[in-house]
Design an enzyme around this catalytic site. Structure first.
Site, PDB file in Angstrom:
ATOM      1  N   CYS A   2       0.881  -1.158   0.000  1.00 42.52           N
ATOM      2  CA  CYS A   2       0.000   0.000   0.000  1.00 42.52           C
ATOM      3  C   CYS A   2       0.923   1.213   0.000  1.00 42.52           C
ATOM      4  O   CYS A   2       2.128   1.076   0.167  1.00 42.52           O
ATOM      5  CB  CYS A   2      -0.841   0.051   1.273  1.00 42.52           C
ATOM      6  SG  CYS A   2      -1.997  -1.317   1.433  1.00 42.52           S
ATOM      7  N   GLY A  28      -1.549   1.200  -4.667  1.00 38.19           N
ATOM      8  CA  GLY A  28      -2.851   0.702  -4.210  1.00 38.19           C
ATOM      9  C   GLY A  28      -3.967   1.462  -4.877  1.00 38.19           C
ATOM     10  O   GLY A  28      -3.972   2.692  -4.864  1.00 38.19           O
ATOM     11  N   ASN A 102       1.305  -0.341   5.703  1.00 37.71           N
ATOM     12  CA  ASN A 102       1.695  -1.054   4.485  1.00 37.71           C
ATOM     13  C   ASN A 102       2.376  -2.341   4.918  1.00 37.71           C
ATOM     14  O   ASN A 102       3.354  -2.310   5.655  1.00 37.71           O
ATOM     15  CB  ASN A 102       2.657  -0.186   3.662  1.00 37.71           C
ATOM     16  CG  ASN A 102       3.293  -0.927   2.485  1.00 37.71           C
ATOM     17  OD1 ASN A 102       4.382  -0.600   2.068  1.00 37.71           O
ATOM     18  ND2 ASN A 102       2.622  -1.912   1.949  1.00 37.71           N
ATOM     19  N   GLY A 103       1.853  -3.472   4.456  1.00 38.68           N
ATOM     20  CA  GLY A 103       2.438  -4.751   4.809  1.00 38.68           C
ATOM     21  C   GLY A 103       1.368  -5.746   5.181  1.00 38.68           C
ATOM     22  O   GLY A 103       0.188  -5.546   4.871  1.00 38.68           O
TER      23      GLY A 103
END
Ligand SMILES: O=P(O)(O)OC[C@H]1O[C@H](OP(=O)(O)OP(=O)(O)O)[C@H](O)[C@@H]1O
Ligand SMILES: NC(=O)CC[C@H](N)C(=O)O
Ligand SMILES: [Mg+2]
Length: 508
Positions: A2, A28, A102-103
């Site tokens: 993201c 994203g 993010n992840g």
């Protein structure tokens, strides 16, 4: 993957966050959100859709304040269509916290259970990011038990997150009335950079997934946030940083360089563009082992991401480079779209061949990676229909054979074209005369050449080696059953290669 961004400024941040999200849109396309802080009050707007569709003038006007965070989402957990999983997320206690992630956490199920049983916290969605926020909130509650919020309490809370959370996380968060917190997991799997700009009223800070956000918004890149490190910028502009992990290691995700990041970004001191040039050079050498340059009339990239590699590959081979496919600039990236049906339809809408570049020629098509084969199957067919004599396909990345659990949506082995197939079987499957893949050693060499200080990479989708050490065959089986997105073609074809699937090789 993201895109995240956070800014502490001396003037309103709504526009800079919006512009930053536009620059990170390639990370994203499913949902977007912004939260700003005005004194003790958060203003939030988030929804499914691309950045330009999510924010209207009236939303922008309501996003008041000089500090804020923002997110573009490419889902890896929960469900793509749920606007309830759009980020940032909010909890009211302690203090009021918002967070963008993010992840992907690999232990979010256990943590959710633990949060409920021990910490008496309710998580309302299937998003691992909401779990992460609640872990941070609980740890902050513990570390600030005398109700005093300071840098020590924040860093101790981040250390608590590192102790409890497994997987990949680059995070920006805001604490109401206090400041902005950003941190990266102890392996630094997902990227995060920090920058600043000087104004007449003082220094403004920005954290973002990629340096390209700094370039375009007039911030100077200071450095990457280190694996395990946390940054705190108080709303007054005081800056603090501290290593919060016990045993940090540098293992950035190699797929950022292959496909995810924009080429004009520099991640962990490595120019993404430069690595793609080197990938093209080493791939040319690999191809030379089988084909002579005279066997190829033209090298054609599959736009967009493969362009730098394809260009350099053609230079190395001494073969003409031509743009044989025109990309519709209004269609986004197909790989990060949800659902196989939409991805399949979009490839044909997005790419169209120029007939004369193919007619009666031996063409070498170059892509950055072949994952599900959605793109390559259609592209090879288009090349044939345009009259190509021979169609070769080269991939700047090695075969993708293992699921990714760290923030890239490739959760099932069945959907990966190369799982259980040899190069010849892959060529047959996509209708090419031959396929050529980069070797993993050559890919790693291409990336390290751009910064010899980073020598290890998270490369699990190529070698099944999951560095966080907690990814078991049972876990992979669980995410496979949870995240099957209806790729019926692959379900049909997998029965012929199921015996080749090697679950145990995913253990590490
Ligand atoms: O084998 P697949 O499952 O098709 O996935 C790989 C393809 O998807 C990506 O392109 P995408 O259209 O997402 O973006 P791009 O325009 O940046 O190349 C990538 O660059 C490959 O072309
Ligand atoms: N790709 C990502 O980084 C996704 C973040 C988070 N796991 C989500 O699904 O929203
Ligand atoms: Mg592509």
């Amino acid at each position: 993957m993201c895109g995240i961004i956070g800014v502490v400024a001396k003037s309103p941040v709504n526009q800079v966050l919006y512009d930053g999200l536009q620059v990170l849109q390639h990370r994203g396309q499913d949902a977007a959100g912004i939260v700003t802080a005005e004194g003790n009050t958060f203003h939030m707007h988030k929804a499914n859709g691309m950045v330009r569709d999510v924010f209207r003038t009236r939303n922008m006007r309501s996003l008041k304040g000089n500090m804020g965070i923002a997110h573009v989402r490419y889902p890896t957990a929960g469900s793509a269509s749920s606007s309830a999983e759009a980020q940032p997320f909010y909890v009211n206690s302690p203090f009021g916290i918002v967070l963008a992630h993010n992840g992907n956490l690999t232990n979010s199920e256990q943590l959710k259970e633990e949060l409920f049983q021990q910490d008496l916290r309710h998580v309302n969605t299937n998003s691992d990011s909401e779990v992460l926020l609640n872990v941070l909130a609980h740890e902050l509650q513990e570390s600030s038990n005398n109700h005093k919020l300071n840098a020590a309490a924040v860093f101790s809370a981040v250390a608590g997150v590192h102790r409890r959370c497994r997987g990949a996380y680059a995070v920006v968060a805001m604490i109401a009335g206090y400041g902005l917190v950003a941190f990266r997991d102890p392996y630094g799997i997902r990227p995060m950079v920090i920058g600043k700009t000087e104004t007449e009223s003082g220094t403004e800070y920005m954290v973002a997934s990629e340096s390209v956000a700094m370039d375009t918004l007039g911030f100077q890149l200071m450095r990457d946030v280190a694996p395990g490190e946390a940054i705190l910028v108080e709303q007054t502009g005081e800056f603090y940083s501290q290593q919060c992990a016990m045993n940090p290691k540098y293992y950035p995700c190699i797929f950022e360089y292959v496909y995810l990041a924009r080429p004009d970004s520099v991640i962990d001191g490595i120019s993404v563009y430069e690595t793609r040039l080197y990938m093209g050079e080493s791939l040319a050498e690999k191809i030379r082992l089988t084909l002579s340059p005279e066997d190829i009339d033209v090298v054609i990239p599959i736009p967009d991401t493969s362009r730098p590699s394809a260009l350099q590959l053609a230079n190395r081979l001494g073969v003409t480079y031509r743009e044989g496919f025109i990309k519709n600039r209004y269609i986004g990236r197909t790989f990060i779209m949800p659902g196989q049906a939409m991805r399949k339809k979009s490839v044909r809408q997005k790419l169209n061949p120029i007939g004369i570049e193919f007619k009666d020629k031996n063409v070498l098509l170059v892509d950055d990676s072949i994952v599900r084969g959605t793109t390559s199957k259609q592209i090879v067919q288009m090349a044939r229909e345009a009259g190509a004599r021979k169609v070769y396909l080269a991939s700047a990345a090695p075969p993708v054979r293992f699921p990714n659990v760290y923030g890239i949506d490739m959760p099932t082995r069945q959907e990966l074209l190369a799982t259980g197939r040899t190069d010849d079987q892959i060529a047959l499957e996509i209708g090419a005369d031959a396929v050529f893949y980069q070797d993993l050693d050559a890919l790693i060499a291409a990336v390290t050449k751009a910064n010899p200080l980073i020598t290890h990479f998270e490369s699990s989708c190529f070698n099944g080696d999951y560095i966080t050490g907690d990814v078991t065959p049972e876990y992979l089986a669980m995410i496979e059953s949870n995240r099957n997105d209806g790729n019926d073609d692959d379900k049909a074809s997998v029965s012929t290669r199921q015996l080749d699937l090697n679950l145990s090789s995913a253990e590490s």
